[in-house]
Write an enzyme that holds these catalytic residues in place. Structure first.
Site, mmCIF file in Angstrom:
data_model
loop_
_atom_site.group_PDB
_atom_site.id
_atom_site.type_symbol
_atom_site.label_atom_id
_atom_site.label_comp_id
_atom_site.label_asym_id
_atom_site.label_seq_id
_atom_site.Cartn_x
_atom_site.Cartn_y
_atom_site.Cartn_z
ATOM 1 N N THR A 64 124.900 82.506 63.476
ATOM 2 C CA THR A 64 124.831 83.644 62.559
ATOM 3 C C THR A 64 124.721 85.007 63.258
ATOM 4 O OG1 THR A 64 122.450 83.314 62.378
ATOM 5 C CG2 THR A 64 123.796 82.309 60.673
ATOM 6 N N TYR A 127 132.864 86.398 63.767
ATOM 7 C CA TYR A 127 131.984 85.631 62.876
ATOM 8 C C TYR A 127 132.707 85.321 61.558
ATOM 9 C CZ TYR A 127 128.155 84.838 59.517
ATOM 10 O OH TYR A 127 127.351 84.324 58.523
HETATM 11 N N1 LIG Z 1 121.796 85.672 57.373
HETATM 12 C C1 LIG Z 1 122.649 86.291 56.595
HETATM 13 O O1 LIG Z 1 122.515 87.479 56.305
HETATM 14 C C2 LIG Z 1 123.833 85.550 56.026
HETATM 15 C C3 LIG Z 1 124.768 86.259 55.270
HETATM 16 C C4 LIG Z 1 125.859 85.573 54.736
HETATM 17 C C5 LIG Z 1 125.991 84.220 54.950
HETATM 18 N N2 LIG Z 1 125.066 83.559 55.712
HETATM 19 C C6 LIG Z 1 125.256 82.121 55.925
HETATM 20 O O2 LIG Z 1 124.161 81.458 55.329
HETATM 21 C C7 LIG Z 1 123.851 80.278 56.068
HETATM 22 C C8 LIG Z 1 122.365 80.253 56.405
HETATM 23 O O3 LIG Z 1 122.071 81.405 57.179
HETATM 24 P P1 LIG Z 1 120.587 81.698 57.725
HETATM 25 O O4 LIG Z 1 120.360 83.152 57.573
HETATM 26 O O5 LIG Z 1 119.632 80.729 57.175
HETATM 27 O O6 LIG Z 1 120.836 81.397 59.272
HETATM 28 P P2 LIG Z 1 119.749 81.210 60.426
HETATM 29 O O7 LIG Z 1 118.403 81.635 59.982
HETATM 30 O O8 LIG Z 1 120.366 81.823 61.646
HETATM 31 O O9 LIG Z 1 119.726 79.631 60.597
HETATM 32 C C9 LIG Z 1 120.803 78.934 61.136
HETATM 33 C C10 LIG Z 1 120.260 77.618 61.632
HETATM 34 O O10 LIG Z 1 121.341 76.893 62.200
HETATM 35 C C11 LIG Z 1 120.889 76.297 63.412
HETATM 36 N N3 LIG Z 1 122.026 76.056 64.290
HETATM 37 C C12 LIG Z 1 122.676 76.938 65.079
HETATM 38 N N4 LIG Z 1 123.686 76.322 65.724
HETATM 39 C C13 LIG Z 1 123.656 75.030 65.317
HETATM 40 C C14 LIG Z 1 124.443 73.897 65.617
HETATM 41 N N5 LIG Z 1 125.453 73.966 66.491
HETATM 42 N N6 LIG Z 1 124.144 72.709 65.021
HETATM 43 C C15 LIG Z 1 123.106 72.610 64.158
HETATM 44 N N7 LIG Z 1 122.313 73.653 63.842
HETATM 45 C C16 LIG Z 1 122.602 74.862 64.416
HETATM 46 C C17 LIG Z 1 119.926 77.291 63.989
HETATM 47 O O11 LIG Z 1 119.059 76.636 64.890
HETATM 48 P P3 LIG Z 1 118.608 77.351 66.272
HETATM 49 O O12 LIG Z 1 118.118 78.702 65.881
HETATM 50 O O13 LIG Z 1 117.552 76.430 66.771
HETATM 51 O O14 LIG Z 1 119.838 77.390 67.108
HETATM 52 C C18 LIG Z 1 119.187 77.764 62.720
HETATM 53 O O15 LIG Z 1 118.110 76.930 62.431
HETATM 54 C C19 LIG Z 1 124.798 80.275 57.253
HETATM 55 O O16 LIG Z 1 125.916 79.496 56.959
HETATM 56 C C20 LIG Z 1 125.238 81.713 57.366
HETATM 57 O O17 LIG Z 1 126.511 81.841 57.966
HETATM 58 C C21 LIG Z 1 123.996 84.184 56.242
#
Ligand SMILES: NC(=O)c1ccc[n+]([C@@H]2O[C@H](COP(=O)([O-])OP(=O)(O)OC[C@H]3O[C@@H](n4cnc5c(N)ncnc54)[C@H](OP(=O)(O)O)[C@@H]3O)[C@@H](O)[C@H]2O)c1
Length: 290
Positions: A64, A127
């Site tokens: 992310t 991204y």
């Molecule tokens: N954050 C935003 O503003 C936003 C906006 C639009 C869409 N989204 C989408 O919403 C979803 C959730 O986002 P979030 O904010 O909860 O993200 P986040 O807090 O960054 O969490 C992502 C999780 O994925 C894990 N991860 C990373 N690489 C991985 C891999 N290769 N295999 C398995 N796990 C992995 C990370 O673990 P580690 O940290 O231990 O690597 C982390 O626990 C994602 O699909 C993101 O693209 C997010």
């Protein structure tokens, strides 16, 4: 009883989902964080499916870091593209549902009205491109899929809200971009939407964001007002921000999403579902996270 797997379970959304499902007697929730399962590794995904035999997989795992993706696009594509592909392949084999989370960054941000699900994606960052690849794989490889595009997420973890609150402890004034507009969305609201959709058979592509829209600077002002911080927000342009931070990736300037499919499929008042307004969700978040 159904078995629901959450990948990326220690991320912001993963944590909110675990809370949302807590105490549900109909659901056995299996939370897998990055060290339990790296989604880009097909063999690990295969073994996980053989072991767990899930009914539903909710994929919250993603790379992310938008600027990080720009510097390492292959890694972005592996995690955000190949990862969901792997889950889609095995969900299809086991006839499991796949709920995959995507992003407003699949759009270029040049629009002048909220983006609908049928608007053409045109990502302007590595991204966004990698997330679009993930969407395509999921849609093509797994029949029983939900793809939910969300935006500007905040919850427990690293996000804009927590960064603003931290900076306000040491800064009297903070420069914040005022020409990027979007929909701040609490992970609790998104988890509520996912929980609502998950038991249904209403597959497809959805936009899932809190109602309303605001710029990052406006969001920062509202955060400081609500939390009683007197930090001043200095509005700046994206161009000014990029001059100070030249390595930042391009971001859409207007990425407001309209949740049209949700409104069409689940009309309000008829077992309907409606996301909260972003200010209301923010107030709720503050109350619950003292
Ligand atoms: N954050 C935003 O503003 C936003 C906006 C639009 C869409 N989204 C989408 O919403 C979803 C959730 O986002 P979030 O904010 O909860 O993200 P986040 O807090 O960054 O969490 C992502 C999780 O994925 C894990 N991860 C990373 N690489 C991985 C891999 N290769 N295999 C398995 N796990 C992995 C990370 O673990 P580690 O940290 O231990 O690597 C982390 O626990 C994602 O699909 C993101 O693209 C997010």
């Amino acid at each position: 009883m159904r078995k629901v797997i959450v990948t990326g379970a220690s991320g912001q959304l993963g944590k909110a989902l675990i809370q949302a499902y807590e105490g549900d007697p109909q659901v056995e929730l299996v939370a897998l964080d990055h060290k339990d399962l790296a989604i880009e590794d097909l063999e690990s995904v295969r073994q996980m499916f053989l072991r767990e035999e899930p009914d539903v997989v909710i994929n919250c795992a993603a790379y992310t870091n938008v600027d990080g993706c720009e510097e390492n696009e292959s890694q972005a594509n592996r995690i955000n593209g190949v990862g969901p592909r792997n889950l889609a392949i095995y969900c299809e084999k086991l006839n499991a549902k796949l709920i995959h989370i995507s992003t407003d960054y699949v759009f270029d941000g040049c629009g002048s009205r909220p983006y609908r699900e049928d608007d053409r994606p045109m990502p302007v960052s590595a991204y966004g491109r990698s997330k679009l690849v993930g969407e395509m794989y999921v849609a093509n490889l797994c029949h029983r899929h939900f793809i939910i595009r969300t935006a500007w997420l905040y919850g427990e973890g690293k996000n804009f809200l927590n960064t603003m609150l931290r900076l306000s402890q040491t800064h009297d004034r903070i420069s914040v971009v005022d020409d990027q507009v979007g929909c701040p969305t609490s992970t609790k609201e998104l988890a509520r939407m996912i929980r609502f959709l998950e038991p249904t058979e209403q597959y497809g592509l959805y936009h899932g964001v809190c109602r309303g829209q605001v710029s990052w600077a406006g969001f920062a002002r509202e955060i400081f007002r609500l939390y009683g911080r007197d930090t001043e927000v200095i509005p700046i342009t994206t161009e000014q921000y990029r001059q100070m931070n030249p390595r930042t990736a391009h971001r859409p300037s207007y990425s407001v999403l309209e949740d049209r499919m949700l409104a069409l499929i689940f009309p309000e008042g008829m077992q309907g579902f409606c996301m909260k307004d972003w200010k209301e969700a923010l107030e709720e978040f503050k109350k619950e996270n003292k």
